[in-house]
Motif scaffolding. Structure first.
Motif, mmCIF file in Angstrom:
data_model
loop_
_atom_site.group_PDB
_atom_site.id
_atom_site.type_symbol
_atom_site.label_atom_id
_atom_site.label_comp_id
_atom_site.label_asym_id
_atom_site.label_seq_id
_atom_site.Cartn_x
_atom_site.Cartn_y
_atom_site.Cartn_z
ATOM 1 N N GLU A 42 20.866 62.123 50.425
ATOM 2 C CA GLU A 42 20.035 61.376 49.482
ATOM 3 C C GLU A 42 20.593 61.499 48.069
ATOM 4 O O GLU A 42 20.610 60.525 47.322
ATOM 5 C CB GLU A 42 18.592 61.879 49.529
ATOM 6 N N GLY A 43 21.054 62.678 47.715
ATOM 7 C CA GLY A 43 21.650 62.878 46.398
ATOM 8 C C GLY A 43 22.920 62.067 46.211
ATOM 9 O O GLY A 43 23.159 61.497 45.146
ATOM 10 N N MET A 44 23.727 61.984 47.243
ATOM 11 C CA MET A 44 24.950 61.193 47.169
ATOM 12 C C MET A 44 24.623 59.712 47.026
ATOM 13 O O MET A 44 25.277 58.999 46.271
ATOM 14 C CB MET A 44 25.816 61.442 48.400
ATOM 15 N N GLU A 45 23.604 59.235 47.752
ATOM 16 C CA GLU A 45 23.209 57.831 47.654
ATOM 17 C C GLU A 45 22.679 57.522 46.262
ATOM 18 O O GLU A 45 22.962 56.468 45.704
ATOM 19 C CB GLU A 45 22.151 57.501 48.708
ATOM 20 N N GLY A 47 23.502 59.067 43.520
ATOM 21 C CA GLY A 47 24.661 59.086 42.626
ATOM 22 C C GLY A 47 25.446 57.801 42.703
ATOM 23 O O GLY A 47 25.887 57.259 41.689
ATOM 24 N N GLU A 48 25.625 57.272 43.896
ATOM 25 C CA GLU A 48 26.357 56.022 44.069
ATOM 26 C C GLU A 48 25.591 54.865 43.443
ATOM 27 O O GLU A 48 26.176 54.004 42.801
ATOM 28 C CB GLU A 48 26.609 55.753 45.551
ATOM 29 N N SER A 49 24.274 54.841 43.628
ATOM 30 C CA SER A 49 23.490 53.740 43.065
ATOM 31 C C SER A 49 23.451 53.813 41.546
ATOM 32 O O SER A 49 23.501 52.800 40.865
ATOM 33 C CB SER A 49 22.074 53.731 43.636
ATOM 34 N N SER A 50 23.390 55.007 40.983
ATOM 35 C CA SER A 50 23.380 55.123 39.519
ATOM 36 C C SER A 50 24.747 54.761 38.942
ATOM 37 O O SER A 50 24.835 54.203 37.854
ATOM 38 C CB SER A 50 22.960 56.521 39.084
ATOM 39 N N GLU A 51 25.825 55.045 39.676
ATOM 40 C CA GLU A 51 27.155 54.647 39.222
ATOM 41 C C GLU A 51 27.285 53.140 39.209
ATOM 42 O O GLU A 51 27.805 52.558 38.266
ATOM 43 C CB GLU A 51 28.242 55.242 40.117
#
Length: 66
Positions: A42-45, A47-51
């Protein structure tokens, strides 16, 4: 094959974990490990969406300044 390991290696790791943690604590350990993996994904997702949101904002900013 999981992470390059075959069935014998996975059984060996499971056996060692069973000896170290005992049969009563092994389900708790598995549950905690599963929750940790879920939180990391969930944290990786996020991070990807905020990028991608930041990239969209940067694109809008450069278009406005041109």
């Amino acid at each position: 094959m999981i992470l390059g390991m075959g069935v014998p290696e996975l059984l060996l790791i499971l056996g060692i974990a069973l000896v170290i943690f005992g049969p009563k604590n092994l389900p708790k350990l598995g549950s905690a490990l599963g929750k940790t993996v879920k939180n990391v994904r969930e944290g990786m997702e996020e991070g990807e969406s905020s990028e991608s949101d930041a990239e969209k904002t940067d694109d809008k900013d450069t278009k406005d300044t041109e």
